[in-house]
Design a protein around this motif. Structure first.
Motif, PDB file in Angstrom:
ATOM      1  N   PHE A 198       0.838  -1.192   0.000  1.00 59.55           N
ATOM      2  CA  PHE A 198       0.000   0.000   0.000  1.00 59.55           C
ATOM      3  C   PHE A 198       0.876   1.247   0.000  1.00 59.55           C
ATOM      4  N   ARG A 199       0.570   2.178  -0.856  1.00 61.36           N
ATOM      5  CA  ARG A 199       1.332   3.428  -0.918  1.00 61.36           C
ATOM      6  C   ARG A 199       0.383   4.613  -0.976  1.00 61.36           C
ATOM      7  N   LEU A 200       0.901   5.731  -0.472  1.00 60.56           N
ATOM      8  CA  LEU A 200       0.109   6.947  -0.437  1.00 60.56           C
ATOM      9  C   LEU A 200       0.977   8.086  -0.941  1.00 60.56           C
ATOM     10  N   SER A 201       0.372   8.966  -1.695  1.00 60.73           N
ATOM     11  CA  SER A 201       1.078  10.139  -2.183  1.00 60.73           C
ATOM     12  C   SER A 201       0.580  11.348  -1.411  1.00 60.73           C
ATOM     13  N   ASP A 202       1.467  11.917  -0.607  1.00 65.59           N
ATOM     14  CA  ASP A 202       1.056  13.022   0.255  1.00 65.59           C
ATOM     15  C   ASP A 202       0.832  14.286  -0.577  1.00 65.59           C
ATOM     16  N   VAL A 203       0.107  15.211   0.015  1.00 68.28           N
ATOM     17  CA  VAL A 203      -0.110  16.506  -0.623  1.00 68.28           C
ATOM     18  C   VAL A 203       1.155  17.342  -0.439  1.00 68.28           C
ATOM     19  N   GLY A 204       1.554  18.057  -1.492  1.00 68.48           N
ATOM     20  CA  GLY A 204       2.767  18.861  -1.423  1.00 68.48           C
ATOM     21  C   GLY A 204       2.623  20.034  -0.471  1.00 68.48           C
ATOM     22  N   PRO A 205       3.753  20.666  -0.119  1.00 71.52           N
ATOM     23  CA  PRO A 205       3.723  21.754   0.864  1.00 71.52           C
ATOM     24  C   PRO A 205       2.891  22.942   0.418  1.00 71.52           C
ATOM     25  N   LEU A 206       2.730  23.131  -0.865  1.00 65.78           N
ATOM     26  CA  LEU A 206       1.915  24.247  -1.349  1.00 65.78           C
ATOM     27  C   LEU A 206       0.535  23.780  -1.779  1.00 65.78           C
ATOM     28  N   HIS A 244      -4.234   9.505  -5.045  1.00 60.00           N
ATOM     29  CA  HIS A 244      -3.315   9.649  -3.913  1.00 60.00           C
ATOM     30  C   HIS A 244      -3.053   8.336  -3.194  1.00 60.00           C
ATOM     31  N   THR A 245      -3.736   7.267  -3.538  1.00 62.08           N
ATOM     32  CA  THR A 245      -3.414   5.959  -2.970  1.00 62.08           C
ATOM     33  C   THR A 245      -3.392   4.943  -4.106  1.00 62.08           C
ATOM     34  N   ASN A 246      -2.804   3.793  -3.830  1.00 61.11           N
ATOM     35  CA  ASN A 246      -2.850   2.719  -4.833  1.00 61.11           C
ATOM     36  C   ASN A 246      -3.784   1.597  -4.376  1.00 61.11           C
ATOM     37  N   LEU A 247      -4.873   2.000  -3.728  1.00 62.60           N
ATOM     38  CA  LEU A 247      -5.853   1.001  -3.270  1.00 62.60           C
ATOM     39  C   LEU A 247      -6.422   0.202  -4.439  1.00 62.60           C
ATOM     40  N   THR A 248      -6.741   0.903  -5.504  1.00 60.90           N
ATOM     41  CA  THR A 248      -7.227   0.221  -6.702  1.00 60.90           C
ATOM     42  C   THR A 248      -6.038  -0.059  -7.608  1.00 60.90           C
ATOM     43  N   PRO A 249      -6.045  -1.060  -8.461  1.00 63.79           N
ATOM     44  CA  PRO A 249      -7.212  -1.871  -8.823  1.00 63.79           C
ATOM     45  C   PRO A 249      -7.419  -3.110  -7.958  1.00 63.79           C
ATOM     46  N   ARG A 250      -6.528  -3.359  -6.967  1.00 64.85           N
ATOM     47  CA  ARG A 250      -6.726  -4.614  -6.231  1.00 64.85           C
ATOM     48  C   ARG A 250      -8.052  -4.587  -5.468  1.00 64.85           C
ATOM     49  N   SER A 251      -8.358  -3.461  -4.884  1.00 61.13           N
ATOM     50  CA  SER A 251      -9.683  -3.280  -4.283  1.00 61.13           C
ATOM     51  C   SER A 251     -10.443  -2.267  -5.129  1.00 61.13           C
ATOM     52  N   LEU A 252     -11.712  -2.486  -5.270  1.00 62.72           N
ATOM     53  CA  LEU A 252     -12.527  -1.562  -6.055  1.00 62.72           C
ATOM     54  C   LEU A 252     -13.146  -0.525  -5.129  1.00 62.72           C
ATOM     55  N   LEU A 253     -13.637   0.556  -5.740  1.00 61.05           N
ATOM     56  CA  LEU A 253     -14.266   1.634  -4.972  1.00 61.05           C
ATOM     57  C   LEU A 253     -15.733   1.704  -5.357  1.00 61.05           C
ATOM     58  N   GLY A 254     -16.599   1.627  -4.359  1.00 63.42           N
ATOM     59  CA  GLY A 254     -18.034   1.771  -4.599  1.00 63.42           C
ATOM     60  C   GLY A 254     -18.532   3.065  -3.990  1.00 63.42           C
TER      61      GLY A 254
END
Lengths: 137, 416
Positions: free
Chosen positions: B28-36, B190-200
């Motif tokens: 699982f990975r997350l991309s944080d929001v930049g400082p600006l 911002h996350t790599n939840l998909t495609p392994r898990s789907l979003l409803g």
């Protein structure tokens, strides 16, 4: 997954089957008594009908067995323990409605209690489970 | 989708086996929001590296588990969890290895549930999750390891954004048009939840011309957005398939709920083993009225239509004293409709109805089911004919020793 290993209502639900024959790979290892154990009742539904869960089991009981006889039996049984495939045990039931009908199953053997080097205290039990009728997939 | 054919489920002789596959770990990975406030953070790649979709288990039919503990999940819990006990310590496990628990059933000699809605007829998935913790016990003659397995919600709770999101025209996060856009951007970009898990997405899709949200865990941010759109009753959870579902009670958004007009199974008296309100006796509970006197909408901003919704209680009204709002949308009519439904929802009578079933049925969290009860079978003489409920919790009681498997569904009344 051998989910089909269940004959449910096809087998008698209770009573000792005296005279039942039991063969493993063709060798006659008929017990002194063969007792069918029905599945566990887990409750009743709203209409009052019971639900049962679990496997139909047979317990083959060998009494008055010497250690030599036990070892002969064990040599036959032990390679079969824990296996889920193949023809393991053939049972010929004496019941008039079941006569001549073969059942395959999986064997679990009880570890015997020994007083001295020749006598088993209570004989030994072999539990047979996961039945299916021959020819049934 | 047709109702599940329960004919075989009602056969009195049953058998079951839990099948258990291990599959690839979750990265699982997350991309944080930049400082600006930009999408790309300082050190994180944007969007995050993909977690590949794995179709085949790495170890199929793993049979080293000697106990499953209690298996269960609920909407309040955010997903499913179980504890696997393995003798000794069998191998070098990769962190966050995947677990797929399935149940193979036999009903009266017939394997599987024929005609079950949306599930494999051979086996039913209890749940799919990932290892979250391992504990080794060096007890004398009973060395064992316990693995805590949870839905992906555990990842979403741990992973957090250090900065919030500001969606507005001309900003780094451009103005969203709808609430679904906000959620989709956070989950897909911002996350790599998909495609392994789907979003409803089943919450009201409110219109926004701007939207701001503070930093925090992914789960809490999604919960906030869901609450903002569904009068504080947002549901954010991972279902049995480990898909992330964002919805609300069907009482609040019946048009959006996937099964409210298409219940998946009819639980009648021939199928139900036990029915109660969790208190031990056979009691059908009826909650005290919340006695909401009125729900008032107050516009606090003129351009960005943000409404606070004070809930006024009448007299000595009992029940949950919930705090609601503020909700944000550009459409006051949608909020008015939501307020009407909230009033009815808070006054629903039957909650926490617990239904015990033999083995497992194809009900997932959030699914709507039908329940029939004969008045002669309960102490209050309540008769329900295909009354609609929503499943909010599932517990599987597995007794490895007595070989008994029962499921307990917790149901919440659907009034629409």
């Amino acid at each position: 997954m051998s989910a089909s290993s269940y004959v449910g209502t096809l087998l008698p639900q209770h009573g000792v089957l005296a005279g039942a024959k039991l063969f493993i790979d063709g060798a006659d290892v008929s017990p002194d008594a063969l007792t069918p154990i029905p599945p566990k009742r887990i409750g009743y539904n709203g209409k009052g009908r019971p639900f049962y869960q679990g496997r139909m089991r047979y317990v083959a009981r060998y009494t008055d067995m010497t250690l030599d006889e036990f070892q002969r039996l064990a040599v036959i049984f032990y390679p079969k323990l824990g296996s889920f495939e193949g023809t393991l045990v053939d049972v010929i039931l004496p019941d008039i409605y079941q006569a001549g009908r073969f059942v395959q199953g999986t064997a679990y053997m009880e570890w015997p209690t020994v007083t001295d080097i020749t006598t088993l205290i209570n004989g030994v039990s072999v539990e047979l489970t996961s039945f299916r009728l021959v020819g049934e997939v | 989708m047709p109702l599940t054919d329960t004919t075989n489920l009602k056969r009195s002789s049953q058998d079951w086996a839990i099948t258990f596959d291990l599959y690839a770990p979750r990265a699982f990975r997350l991309s944080d929001v930049g400082p600006l406030g930009t999408d790309a953070g300082d050190i994180h790649s944007y969007p995050p590296a993909a977690d590949p979709l794995v179709s085949a288990p790495q170890i199929a039919g793993y049979d080293g588990v000697i106990d499953f503990g209690s298996i269960g999940g609920s909407i309040a819990q955010g997903g499913f969890s179980a504890t696997l006990t393995i003798p000794e310590y069998p191998a070098d496990w990769a962190a966050f290895f995947g677990v797929d628990l399935r149940l193979a059933t036999v009903h009266g000699g017939i394997p599987g549930i024929i005609g079950a809605s949306g599930v494999d007829p051979d086996t039913i998935r209890l749940f799919r999750g990932y290892q979250q913790a391992a504990t080794a016990y060096n007890s004398y003659t009973y060395k064992r390891s316990e693995f805590q397995v949870e839905s992906s919600m555990a990842h979403l709770r741990r992973a957090g954004f250090s900065r919030g999101f500001d969606f507005y025209a001309g900003g780094d996060h451009a103005a969203p048009t709808t609430a679904w856009d906000v959620i989709s951007h956070i989950v897909y970009q911002h996350t790599n939840l998909t495609p392994r898990s789907l979003l409803g997405l089943y919450i009201p899709n409110h219109q926004f011309n701007s939207y701001s949200i503070g930093g925090g865990s992914v789960a809490s941010i999604l919960q906030t957005v869901a609450d903002n759109c569904s009068a504080g009753e947002g549901w954010v959870f991972c279902d049995r398939e480990d898909n992330l579902q964002i919805m609300c009670s069907p009482n609040l958004a019946p048009a959006l709920h996937p099964t409210v007009n298409d219940p998946i199974i009819h639980l009648d008296e021939e199928l139900v083993l036990h029915l109660d309100g969790g208190g031990g006796g056979v009691v059908i509970p009826e909650v005290a009225y919340t006695q909401v006197g009125s729900v008032q909408l107050t516009a606090t901003m003129s351009d960005q239509t943000s409404y606070a919704t004070p809930v006024y209680y009448t007299g000595n009204g009992e029940g949950d004293r919930v705090v609601r709002g503020p909700y944000q949308t550009d459409d006051w009519q949608a909020l008015n409709a939501l307020a009407e439904r909230l009033l009815a929802h808070l006054n629903r009578r039957y909650r926490g109805i617990q239904v015990t079933l033999p083995l497992n049925v194809a009900v997932n969290l959030g699914d709507c089911v039908l329940l029939s009860v004969d008045g002669s079978n309960n102490n209050r003489g309540i008769t329900w004919a295909e009354k609609k409920f929503c499943c909010v919790a599932i517990a599987y009681n597995v007794d490895m020793e007595s070989h008994v498997f029962t499921s307990v569904l917790t149901l919440d009344e659907v009034i629409f």
